[in-house]
Design a protein around this motif. Structure first.
Motif, PDB file in Angstrom:
ATOM      1  N   GLN A   1       0.977  -1.028  -0.192  1.00 42.43           N
ATOM      2  CA  GLN A   1      -0.019  -0.009  -0.121  1.00 42.43           C
ATOM      3  C   GLN A   1       0.840   1.269  -0.070  1.00 42.43           C
ATOM      4  OE1 GLN A   1      -2.691  -0.061   3.170  1.00 42.43           O
ATOM      5  NE2 GLN A   1      -3.623   1.907   2.965  1.00 42.43           N
ATOM      6  N   LEU A   2       0.544   2.297  -0.718  1.00 44.00           N
ATOM      7  CA  LEU A   2       1.132   3.657  -0.982  1.00 44.00           C
ATOM      8  C   LEU A   2       1.431   4.171   0.578  1.00 44.00           C
ATOM      9  CD1 LEU A   2       2.656   5.454  -2.636  1.00 44.00           C
ATOM     10  CD2 LEU A   2       0.407   6.735  -3.024  1.00 44.00           C
ATOM     11  N   ARG A   3       2.246   4.789   1.063  1.00 44.17           N
ATOM     12  CA  ARG A   3       2.395   5.353   2.367  1.00 44.17           C
ATOM     13  C   ARG A   3       1.933   4.779   3.398  1.00 44.17           C
ATOM     14  NH1 ARG A   3      -0.875  10.999   3.125  1.00 44.17           N
ATOM     15  NH2 ARG A   3      -2.596   9.448   3.508  1.00 44.17           N
TER      16      ARG A   3
ATOM     17  N   LEU B   1      -8.584   1.136  -7.814  1.00 44.78           N
ATOM     18  CA  LEU B   1      -7.303   0.659  -7.432  1.00 44.78           C
ATOM     19  C   LEU B   1      -6.393   1.312  -8.347  1.00 44.78           C
ATOM     20  CD1 LEU B   1      -5.461  -0.816  -5.619  1.00 44.78           C
ATOM     21  CD2 LEU B   1      -5.532  -2.708  -7.447  1.00 44.78           C
ATOM     22  N   GLY B   2      -5.619   2.216  -7.855  1.00 40.66           N
ATOM     23  CA  GLY B   2      -4.426   3.140  -8.363  1.00 40.66           C
ATOM     24  C   GLY B   2      -3.174   2.395  -8.234  1.00 40.66           C
ATOM     25  N   VAL B   3      -2.515   2.174  -9.131  1.00 41.85           N
ATOM     26  CA  VAL B   3      -1.368   1.456  -9.450  1.00 41.85           C
ATOM     27  C   VAL B   3      -0.164   2.360  -9.922  1.00 41.85           C
ATOM     28  CG1 VAL B   3      -0.112  -0.669  -9.978  1.00 41.85           C
ATOM     29  CG2 VAL B   3      -2.646  -0.971  -9.391  1.00 41.85           C
ATOM     30  N   PRO B   4       0.437   3.165  -9.082  1.00 46.42           N
ATOM     31  CA  PRO B   4       1.659   3.992  -9.789  1.00 46.42           C
ATOM     32  C   PRO B   4       2.578   2.913 -10.418  1.00 46.42           C
ATOM     33  CG  PRO B   4       1.100   4.493  -7.529  1.00 46.42           C
ATOM     34  CD  PRO B   4       0.496   3.133  -7.801  1.00 46.42           C
ATOM     35  N   SER B   5       3.360   3.539 -11.530  1.00 50.72           N
ATOM     36  CA  SER B   5       4.265   2.904 -12.262  1.00 50.72           C
ATOM     37  C   SER B   5       5.232   3.815 -12.949  1.00 50.72           C
ATOM     38  CB  SER B   5       3.456   1.884 -13.266  1.00 50.72           C
ATOM     39  OG  SER B   5       4.819   1.251 -14.131  1.00 50.72           O
ATOM     40  N   ASP B   6       6.372   3.480 -12.934  1.00 47.61           N
ATOM     41  CA  ASP B   6       7.500   4.335 -13.799  1.00 47.61           C
ATOM     42  C   ASP B   6       7.496   3.559 -14.968  1.00 47.61           C
ATOM     43  OD1 ASP B   6       9.122   6.592 -13.996  1.00 47.61           O
ATOM     44  OD2 ASP B   6      10.721   5.598 -13.365  1.00 47.61           O
TER      45      ASP B   6
ATOM     46  N   ALA C   1      10.180   9.932  -7.869  1.00 52.12           N
ATOM     47  CA  ALA C   1      11.297   9.512  -7.487  1.00 52.12           C
ATOM     48  C   ALA C   1      11.194   8.677  -6.446  1.00 52.12           C
ATOM     49  CB  ALA C   1      12.368  10.327  -7.668  1.00 52.12           C
ATOM     50  N   SER C   2      10.108   9.103  -5.490  1.00 54.77           N
ATOM     51  CA  SER C   2      10.058   8.519  -4.195  1.00 54.77           C
ATOM     52  C   SER C   2       8.598   8.058  -3.953  1.00 54.77           C
ATOM     53  CB  SER C   2      10.572   9.306  -3.129  1.00 54.77           C
ATOM     54  OG  SER C   2       9.827  10.668  -2.723  1.00 54.77           O
ATOM     55  N   ASN C   3       8.471   7.066  -3.002  1.00 58.08           N
ATOM     56  CA  ASN C   3       6.835   6.984  -2.477  1.00 58.08           C
ATOM     57  C   ASN C   3       6.361   8.176  -1.771  1.00 58.08           C
ATOM     58  OD1 ASN C   3       6.983   4.356  -3.580  1.00 58.08           O
ATOM     59  ND2 ASN C   3       7.399   3.513  -1.527  1.00 58.08           N
ATOM     60  N   GLU C   4       7.199   8.748  -0.995  1.00 58.86           N
ATOM     61  CA  GLU C   4       6.654  10.291  -0.518  1.00 58.86           C
ATOM     62  C   GLU C   4       6.107  11.167  -1.510  1.00 58.86           C
ATOM     63  OE1 GLU C   4       9.655   8.862   0.358  1.00 58.86           O
ATOM     64  OE2 GLU C   4       9.136   7.653   2.045  1.00 58.86           O
ATOM     65  N   GLU C   5       6.794  11.205  -2.490  1.00 60.20           N
ATOM     66  CA  GLU C   5       6.371  12.057  -3.434  1.00 60.20           C
ATOM     67  C   GLU C   5       5.062  11.839  -4.384  1.00 60.20           C
ATOM     68  OE1 GLU C   5       7.832  14.677  -7.466  1.00 60.20           O
ATOM     69  OE2 GLU C   5       9.416  13.562  -6.471  1.00 60.20           O
ATOM     70  N   THR C   6       4.966  10.575  -4.476  1.00 56.78           N
ATOM     71  CA  THR C   6       3.958   9.919  -5.125  1.00 56.78           C
ATOM     72  C   THR C   6       2.639   9.928  -4.376  1.00 56.78           C
ATOM     73  OG1 THR C   6       5.101   8.348  -6.416  1.00 56.78           O
ATOM     74  CG2 THR C   6       2.774   7.431  -6.167  1.00 56.78           C
ATOM     75  N   ALA C   7       2.671   9.910  -3.103  1.00 52.02           N
ATOM     76  CA  ALA C   7       1.863   9.890  -1.872  1.00 52.02           C
ATOM     77  C   ALA C   7       1.208  11.311  -1.983  1.00 52.02           C
ATOM     78  CB  ALA C   7       2.295   9.141  -0.636  1.00 52.02           C
ATOM     79  N   LYS C   8       2.310  12.320  -2.115  1.00 48.45           N
ATOM     80  CA  LYS C   8       1.908  13.625  -2.100  1.00 48.45           C
ATOM     81  C   LYS C   8       0.905  13.997  -3.055  1.00 48.45           C
ATOM     82  CE  LYS C   8       3.592  18.553  -1.851  1.00 48.45           C
ATOM     83  NZ  LYS C   8       4.622  19.550  -2.015  1.00 48.45           N
ATOM     84  N   VAL C   9       1.390  13.692  -4.362  1.00 46.57           N
ATOM     85  CA  VAL C   9       0.545  14.016  -5.526  1.00 46.57           C
ATOM     86  C   VAL C   9      -0.803  13.237  -5.305  1.00 46.57           C
ATOM     87  CG1 VAL C   9       0.477  13.382  -7.913  1.00 46.57           C
ATOM     88  CG2 VAL C   9       2.664  14.221  -7.015  1.00 46.57           C
ATOM     89  N   CYS C  10      -1.031  12.035  -4.888  1.00 48.54           N
ATOM     90  CA  CYS C  10      -2.313  11.465  -4.918  1.00 48.54           C
ATOM     91  C   CYS C  10      -3.077  12.043  -3.826  1.00 48.54           C
ATOM     92  CB  CYS C  10      -2.005   9.981  -4.511  1.00 48.54           C
ATOM     93  SG  CYS C  10      -1.005   8.933  -5.852  1.00 48.54           S
ATOM     94  N   TYR C  11      -2.627  12.131  -2.788  1.00 48.98           N
ATOM     95  CA  TYR C  11      -3.232  12.439  -1.562  1.00 48.98           C
ATOM     96  C   TYR C  11      -3.535  13.769  -1.187  1.00 48.98           C
ATOM     97  CZ  TYR C  11      -2.454   7.377  -0.520  1.00 48.98           C
ATOM     98  OH  TYR C  11      -2.487   5.986  -0.640  1.00 48.98           O
ATOM     99  N   VAL C  12      -2.583  14.631  -1.338  1.00 52.68           N
ATOM    100  CA  VAL C  12      -2.496  16.107  -0.965  1.00 52.68           C
ATOM    101  C   VAL C  12      -2.891  16.835  -2.211  1.00 52.68           C
ATOM    102  CG1 VAL C  12      -1.165  18.123  -0.294  1.00 52.68           C
ATOM    103  CG2 VAL C  12      -0.538  15.833   0.780  1.00 52.68           C
ATOM    104  N   ASN C  13      -2.268  16.454  -3.425  1.00 46.55           N
ATOM    105  CA  ASN C  13      -2.574  17.411  -4.571  1.00 46.55           C
ATOM    106  C   ASN C  13      -4.049  17.153  -5.056  1.00 46.55           C
ATOM    107  OD1 ASN C  13       0.034  18.081  -3.998  1.00 46.55           O
ATOM    108  ND2 ASN C  13       0.731  17.637  -6.430  1.00 46.55           N
ATOM    109  N   TYR C  14      -4.489  15.921  -5.002  1.00 43.20           N
ATOM    110  CA  TYR C  14      -5.736  15.482  -5.520  1.00 43.20           C
ATOM    111  C   TYR C  14      -6.931  15.006  -4.884  1.00 43.20           C
ATOM    112  CZ  TYR C  14      -3.445  16.589 -10.072  1.00 43.20           C
ATOM    113  OH  TYR C  14      -2.934  16.972 -11.248  1.00 43.20           O
TER     114      TYR C  14
ATOM    115  N   THR D   1      -1.308   1.631  -4.688  1.00 43.26           N
ATOM    116  CA  THR D   1      -0.316   0.932  -4.294  1.00 43.26           C
ATOM    117  C   THR D   1       1.057   1.526  -4.408  1.00 43.26           C
ATOM    118  OG1 THR D   1       0.179   0.120  -6.528  1.00 43.26           O
ATOM    119  CG2 THR D   1      -1.403  -1.167  -5.294  1.00 43.26           C
ATOM    120  N   GLN D   2       1.987   0.553  -3.878  1.00 44.15           N
ATOM    121  CA  GLN D   2       3.444   1.689  -4.155  1.00 44.15           C
ATOM    122  C   GLN D   2       3.642   1.392  -5.584  1.00 44.15           C
ATOM    123  OE1 GLN D   2       6.311   0.159  -1.274  1.00 44.15           O
ATOM    124  NE2 GLN D   2       4.986   0.633   0.110  1.00 44.15           N
TER     125      GLN D   2
END
Length: 184
Positions: free
Chosen positions: A34-36, A85-90, A97-110, A117-118
């Motif tokens: 799970q993300l974050r 279910l969102g599945v981030p992928s590079d 570059a980091s799970n923290e930044e991914t989480a910020k985009v998902c949870y804070v920005n949107y 998921t991670q």
């Protein structure tokens, strides 16, 4: 005489567990980080018997604003049982570059509240088993970020949509409503 009830309970536990596993479609017989969180998402436990939209996401993509529409879709239909279910992928070189930044985009920005998921691989030989089965069932590999699969209550892909398809597109909504109407 007392051994019989214990034996019966043991058999029930053994075969009851197998029956539960049989009820969970192979598509969902996986755990994903799970993300974050240090927790995992048990896909069977969380999604079995529920209609599901699975989408590969990326934090730095032109389609990233679709998070807002995906959240609106989730809120619109969650009381009817829909899960997202969102599945981030590079895989397309546009994830943070980091799970923290991914989480910020998902949870804070949107303001995402659906399951995330991670970051995972969703294409090629390195694709996670969930995506390998989504691809096998639909015959379509994600060609870019925000590719969407609609899965019915039995764990079968009933539709898939390109990144260009917005979450409020009438065809996507029709597929979601068809998945909601499906029987578990």
């Amino acid at each position: 005489m007392k051994a019989l009830p214990i034996l019966s309970l043991s058999l029930l536990a053994l075969f009851g567990g197998q029956a539960m596993a049989a009820e969970c479609p192979s598509l969902l017989q996986h755990n994903l980080p799970q993300l974050r969180s240090k927790n995992t998402i048990d896909l069977c436990q969380r999604f079995a018997g529920k209609p599901l939209v699975v989408v590969n996401t990326a934090s730095h993509c032109g389609f990233t604003p679709q998070f807002k529409g995906l959240e609106a879709l989730y809120k619109r239909y969650k009381d009817q049982g829909l899960e997202v279910l969102g599945v981030p992928s590079d895989d397309f070189r546009q994830e943070a570059a980091s799970n923290e930044e991914t989480a910020k985009v998902c949870y804070v920005n949107y303001g995402v509240t659906f399951a995330m998921t991670q970051p995972q691989h969703v294409t090629g030989d390195e694709a996670i088993p969930l995506y390998k089965e989504l691809i096998a069932q639909s015959g379509q590999t994600p060609r870019w970020n925000f590719y969407k699969y609609v899965v019915d209550r039995q764990g079968k892909v009933i539709a898939h949509f390109s990144s260009l398809t917005k979450p409020d597109d009438p065809d996507l909504l029709k597929a979601v409503e068809q998945a909601l109407a499906s029987q578990p």
